[in-house]
Scaffold this motif. Structure first.
Motif, PDB file in Angstrom:
ATOM      1  N   TYR A 184       0.034   2.444   0.518  1.00 13.93           N
ATOM      2  CA  TYR A 184       0.973   1.605  -0.202  1.00 13.93           C
ATOM      3  C   TYR A 184       2.421   1.884   0.162  1.00 13.93           C
ATOM      4  O   TYR A 184       3.192   2.324  -0.660  1.00 13.93           O
ATOM      5  CB  TYR A 184       0.747   1.832  -1.710  1.00 13.93           C
ATOM      6  CG  TYR A 184       0.652   0.575  -2.515  1.00 13.93           C
ATOM      7  CD1 TYR A 184       1.342   0.440  -3.720  1.00 13.93           C
ATOM      8  CD2 TYR A 184      -0.132  -0.486  -2.090  1.00 13.93           C
ATOM      9  CE1 TYR A 184       1.242  -0.711  -4.470  1.00 13.93           C
ATOM     10  CE2 TYR A 184      -0.241  -1.633  -2.830  1.00 13.93           C
ATOM     11  CZ  TYR A 184       0.446  -1.742  -4.026  1.00 13.93           C
ATOM     12  OH  TYR A 184       0.339  -2.897  -4.768  1.00 13.93           O
ATOM     13  N   HIS A 185       2.802   1.650   1.409  1.00 14.31           N
ATOM     14  CA  HIS A 185       4.220   1.794   1.762  1.00 14.31           C
ATOM     15  C   HIS A 185       4.910   0.462   1.467  1.00 14.31           C
ATOM     16  O   HIS A 185       4.249  -0.577   1.336  1.00 14.31           O
ATOM     17  CB  HIS A 185       4.388   2.226   3.214  1.00 14.31           C
ATOM     18  CG  HIS A 185       3.640   1.373   4.190  1.00 14.31           C
ATOM     19  ND1 HIS A 185       4.164   0.248   4.759  1.00 14.31           N
ATOM     20  CD2 HIS A 185       2.359   1.464   4.631  1.00 14.31           C
ATOM     21  CE1 HIS A 185       3.253  -0.306   5.540  1.00 14.31           C
ATOM     22  NE2 HIS A 185       2.153   0.408   5.470  1.00 14.31           N
ATOM     23  N   LYS A 186       6.256   0.494   1.419  1.00 10.75           N
ATOM     24  CA  LYS A 186       6.996  -0.659   0.896  1.00 10.75           C
ATOM     25  C   LYS A 186       6.663  -1.980   1.586  1.00 10.75           C
ATOM     26  O   LYS A 186       6.511  -3.008   0.934  1.00 10.75           O
ATOM     27  CB  LYS A 186       8.499  -0.389   0.952  1.00 10.75           C
ATOM     28  CG  LYS A 186       9.000   0.281  -0.308  1.00 10.75           C
ATOM     29  CD  LYS A 186      10.482   0.142  -0.445  1.00 10.75           C
ATOM     30  CE  LYS A 186      10.870   0.695  -1.811  1.00 10.75           C
ATOM     31  NZ  LYS A 186      12.278   1.003  -1.883  1.00 10.75           N
ATOM     32  N   LYS A 187       6.560  -1.927   2.927  1.00 12.92           N
ATOM     33  CA  LYS A 187       6.352  -3.170   3.686  1.00 12.92           C
ATOM     34  C   LYS A 187       5.065  -3.874   3.271  1.00 12.92           C
ATOM     35  O   LYS A 187       5.022  -5.090   3.100  1.00 12.92           O
ATOM     36  CB  LYS A 187       6.292  -2.865   5.182  1.00 12.92           C
ATOM     37  CG  LYS A 187       7.580  -3.115   5.904  1.00 12.92           C
ATOM     38  CD  LYS A 187       7.299  -3.028   7.400  1.00 12.92           C
ATOM     39  CE  LYS A 187       8.599  -3.048   8.178  1.00 12.92           C
ATOM     40  NZ  LYS A 187       8.360  -2.744   9.597  1.00 12.92           N
ATOM     41  N   LEU A 189       3.443  -3.445   0.516  1.00 17.39           N
ATOM     42  CA  LEU A 189       3.254  -3.507  -0.938  1.00 17.39           C
ATOM     43  C   LEU A 189       2.926  -4.909  -1.452  1.00 17.39           C
ATOM     44  O   LEU A 189       1.938  -5.113  -2.142  1.00 17.39           O
ATOM     45  CB  LEU A 189       4.520  -2.974  -1.619  1.00 17.39           C
ATOM     46  CG  LEU A 189       4.438  -2.709  -3.109  1.00 17.39           C
ATOM     47  CD1 LEU A 189       5.031  -1.333  -3.400  1.00 17.39           C
ATOM     48  CD2 LEU A 189       5.206  -3.754  -3.886  1.00 17.39           C
TER      49      LEU A 189
END
Ligand code: HEM
Length: 217
Positions: A184-187, A189
């Motif tokens: 779950y990294h920002k990109k 998400l």
């Protein structure tokens, strides 16, 4: 804690894959009766007789047990920690209703699975209760078991309504599993949150609508 969460995430993802296969198989029930009966029964017989699928089935049962046991342990642990740490619980302000009630939703799904296994699995695999006949091809008539169960409006209501907690649980559960496993990294998400929503909606609507359509057939 991380170990427990990872077990819940991994078993949960495996159960999600099982649900895709299970829904695909059950959508055969929507075909015209003669085609549906033949296909559903031969599919079900092939699965039951395959040694590989037997192993997968044991992995499935173990996954359900581990998922439930570890989820219970984490829920109890969290309760204990919260009641000790805070006089005022501010958690409610920061998280959704679903995330706070995953345990309750899980118990509803567990209730569904127990009734469901008694309806089908215990009758077909263990030979318990009313006997099951054979179709024209000599296959166990699983279609008839399903069809006759969904002539009962109480079962139709039970099966369809309990797909609401299933959908909510799957939506939040999938998002959490991705986070636990570090995807779950920002990109990603937004994409993963949408994928979880689409998946949960397809499962809840798909499983929920089949009993209704069979009832009306
Ligand atoms: C329209 C709804 C559903 C129908 C008609 C249905 C039908 C069936 C049938 C016929 C079997 C026995 C298969 C066989 O032994 O030949 C079965 C097994 C099973 N179902 Fe479902 N199912 C439905 C929804 C669900 C849902 C929503 C779940 C989970 C939340 C679920 C979990 C299971 C499990 C764990 C088994 C045992 C797997 C095994 O055969 O070892 N089912 N189902």
């Amino acid at each position: 804690m991380f170990f427990r969460k990872s077990i819940i995430a991994l078993t949960g993802l495996f159960l999600c894959i099982f649900l895709i296969v299970h829904l695909s198989a059950n959508s055969i029930l929507l075909l015209p009766e003669e085609t549906a009966r033949g296909l559903y029964n031969s599919y079900s017989t092939t699965l039951r007789e395959s040694p590989l699928i037997k192993i997968v089935a044991y992995v499935l049962y173990l996954s359900i047990i581990l998922h439930v046991v570890y989820a219970l342990l984490i829920t109890l642990n969290n309760r204990r920690a919260k009641s000790k740490a805070y006089a005022v619980n501010r958690n409610k302000e920061n998280s959704s209703w679903t995330s706070q009630n995953m345990g309750l939703l899980g118990i509803m799904i567990l209730l569904f699975i127990v009734v469901h296994l008694a309806n089908f699995w215990a009758r077909i695999k263990l030979g318990m209760g009313e006997g099951v006949g054979l179709d024209a091809n000599g296959h166990v008539d699983v279609y008839e078991v399903t069809y006759s169960l969904f002539q009962n409006m109480y079962y139709v209501g039970f099966y369809s309504l309990l797909m609401i907690p299933l959908g909510l649980h799957l939506h939040h559960g999938l998002k959490s599993a991705f986070m636990t496993l570090g995807f779950y990294h920002k990109k990603g998400l937004k994409f993963l949150a949408k994928a979880a929503l689409v998946y949960a909606a397809i499962m809840a609507i798909g499983f929920g609508i089949i009993p209704l359509i069979v009832f009306l057939k």
